[in-house]
Enzyme design. Structure first.
Site, mmCIF file in Angstrom:
data_model
loop_
_atom_site.group_PDB
_atom_site.id
_atom_site.type_symbol
_atom_site.label_atom_id
_atom_site.label_comp_id
_atom_site.label_asym_id
_atom_site.label_seq_id
_atom_site.Cartn_x
_atom_site.Cartn_y
_atom_site.Cartn_z
ATOM 1 N N ASP A 290 0.841 -1.190 0.000
ATOM 2 C CA ASP A 290 0.000 0.000 0.000
ATOM 3 C C ASP A 290 0.879 1.244 0.000
ATOM 4 O O ASP A 290 1.438 1.578 1.025
ATOM 5 C CB ASP A 290 -0.980 -0.006 1.167
ATOM 6 C CG ASP A 290 -0.357 -0.406 2.503
ATOM 7 O OD1 ASP A 290 0.708 -1.051 2.530
ATOM 8 O OD2 ASP A 290 -0.963 -0.072 3.537
ATOM 9 N N GLU A 475 12.710 1.537 6.987
ATOM 10 C CA GLU A 475 11.634 0.720 6.427
ATOM 11 C C GLU A 475 11.849 0.357 4.961
ATOM 12 O O GLU A 475 11.540 -0.744 4.520
ATOM 13 C CB GLU A 475 10.343 1.518 6.589
ATOM 14 C CG GLU A 475 9.133 0.968 5.896
ATOM 15 C CD GLU A 475 8.004 1.969 5.875
ATOM 16 O OE1 GLU A 475 6.860 1.526 5.810
ATOM 17 O OE2 GLU A 475 8.273 3.194 5.896
#
Length: 527
Positions: A290, A475
């Site tokens: 996403d 991340e």
């Protein structure tokens, strides 16, 4: 399994009401008026007193001429704060030592669940990704577990194993994360992969989790058996030729609570009914990707999202693996009839994927758009998942390896897609730790060691470069050695970071000669 906390203790703490359900028009006002810059902040807040009293006071005060929504919210809610554990990178630490020191910082305890918050209680300690993500996430956790194993945290692995079993037993599936607003969806089904890891590391025999594996499978296959050709229900789609495959889905068709304002704005840019756009956005969140051009008709317009119309390669490959794992464990338990049934399910899925997702001209696996009955043409790193679960034959694996080498290999590792400029974080130029692991292991399964090691070498180089420069792991990464930070998506790059730590720690152990094992924090400072 180890004992789970007494049911009455968790029952007293559990609360599945979402912030939108609990605070109603107050919730909408806070999100739409942007009281917090990040929409996730409010849904993770802890109320300072009984929620109904807060809502009642809001209704009584909101029409006053001097009412200030921001002041009201800050007087009645506390943003969720991490435990006050200072962490400073030690310049004498190797990258592996830095990761090992991070695990306790990223670990949460069962008693750290404040009342009336959106956090769903768990019976045992667990690891969170880091940054704005202060809860457990489903597929993130598998990749973090790889590093926990290398770091010697067997007890924490055991705790997380039982947490996932608890979630499946309690909710019928593993939610996206342990927040009430995540209950409508799951994430890529990797619990079967976890059970293999638990068995390999001696945490638990995989057969201990057979009931939960079967329950998770029932969640993904709900309603599928009754479908006629051309019909879809929840996560199942029956194609015109009778093949049964799966898609991502969410039980709700409202804006995601953690991205409420963003979703409302996205829907406003679409000519479709808003509830359709919300469902597609939520389904993409279940995918873990996403967002990505993978789910879009127009790669530069998020409002063109069509996730539920797409049958993803990686989801169906993971469900194939789940079917194979259930079949194997049923055979171990002497359940021969059930073992045969799940073996048949896996073979039917494999046949369907070969028919609808393999492209012999392109030499790769592609997602299938069941709504218009044709393959998608956007190559993504998901093409490697059939190799990861050993669904492909050797000829297909060789074709995929060549396509990956020529089209997806970047200076810093494996690219997610070939699309630049979409503004979405699961597109170029960003790279992600879980996709590196899937690609490396998938290629190794079929003997493509040279390419696998090249991806590994490049990934460790980019991670160690940023570690020496900024003293942290993050991340996502830009897959080239430069000073530019990874970007795109709905939020800033996050530090921590669970799955990067896990995959990197595992790969470093497997390649002790790589320079990543010799790098130190603070070696290089930005200008």
């Amino acid at each position: 399994m180890t004992d789970i906390a007494p049911a009455f203790e968790l029952a007293g703490m559990a609360d599945s009401l979402t912030p939108a359900e609990r605070y109603e028009e107050l919730f909408v006002a806070v999100q739409m008026q942007r009281v917090f810059v990040d929409s996730k902040t409010f849904v993770d807040c802890v109320p300072c007193r009984e929620p109904q009293a807060i809502l009642d006071d809001y209704r009584a005060q909101r029409d006053a001429a001097d009412f200030d929504l921001g002041e009201f919210v800050h007087a009645n809610f506390s943003p969720y704060e991490l435990p006050p554990k200072a962490f400073v990178a030690n310049p004498d630490d190797s990258l592996a030592a830095h990761i090992d020191r991070l695990w306790p910082i990223l670990t949460r305890q069962p008693r750290e669940h404040p009342p009336f918050s959106s956090l769903l209680p768990l019976p045992h300690p667990y690891v969170v990704p880091g940054g704005r993500f202060t809860e457990l996430y489903y597929w993130d956790s598998y990749f973090a577990m790889l590093g926990l194993d290398e770091s010697g945290h067997c007890e924490l692995l055991r705790s997380m194993a039982d947490n996932f079993a608890y979630l499946i037993d309690t909710y019928g599936h593993v939610p996206n994360g342990n927040r009430s607003y995540y209950l409508g969806r799951s994430q890529p089904p990797v619990f079967a992969l976890m059970t293999e890891l638990f068995e390999q590391t001696g945490v638990h025999p995989a057969t201990d989790y057979l009931p939960q594996l079967r329950k998770e499978y029932a969640f993904w296959m709900d309603g599928g058996a009754e479908l006629r050709p051309g019909e879809a229900h929840r996560r199942c789609v029956r194609l015109a030729d009778g093949c049964l495959l799966n898609r991502y889905w969410d039980e709700r068709d409202t804006p995601r609570e953690e991205a409420y304002r963003e979703d409302v704005e996205t829907a406003r840019h679409s000519s479709r009914p808003a509830h359709e756009v919300y469902r597609h956005l939520r389904a993409a969140a279940e995918s873990g990707w996403d967002f990505s051009s993978r789910w879009l008709d127009d790669p530069c317009r998020l409002a063109s999202i069509r996730t539920t119309c797409i049958l993803p390669v990686d989801l169906n490959a993971l469900l194939y693996h789940l079917e194979r794992q259930i079949a194997r464990l049923c055979a171990v338990e002497g359940l021969r009839r059930d073992a045969g049934q799940f073996h048949d399910y896996a073979e039917r899925r494999r046949t369907a994927m070969q028919r609808h997702m393999w492209n012999d001209v392109g030499g790769a696996y592609f997602d299938y758009d069941w709504a218009i009955q044709r393959q998608r043409d956007n190559l993504t790193a998901a093409t490697l998942m059939p190799l990861f679960v050993q669904l492909a034959d050797s000829r297909q694996a060789a074709r995929v390896a060549e396509v990956v080498r020529t089209r997806l290999l970047a200076p810093g590792g494996l690219s997610t897609t070939e699309v630049y400029g979409s503004g979405e974080q699961w597109d170029c130029p960003n790279g992600w730790a879980p996709l590196q692991w899937i690609g490396i292991r998938g290629l190794q399964h079929y003997g493509h060691q040279t390419l696998a090691l090249e991806i590994e070498r490049r990934w460790l180089e980019i991670v160690s470069y940023l570690f020496e420069r900024e003293n942290k792991l993050v991340e996502k990464y830009v897959l080239r050695p430069c000073t530019e930070a990874a970007s795109g998506g709905e939020y800033q790059r996050q530090d921590g970071f669970g799955w990067t730590n896990g995959v990197t720690r595992k790969l470093m152990q497997e390649d002790p000669g790589h320079q990543a094992n010799r790098c130190r924090a603070g070696r290089c400072r930005p200008d």
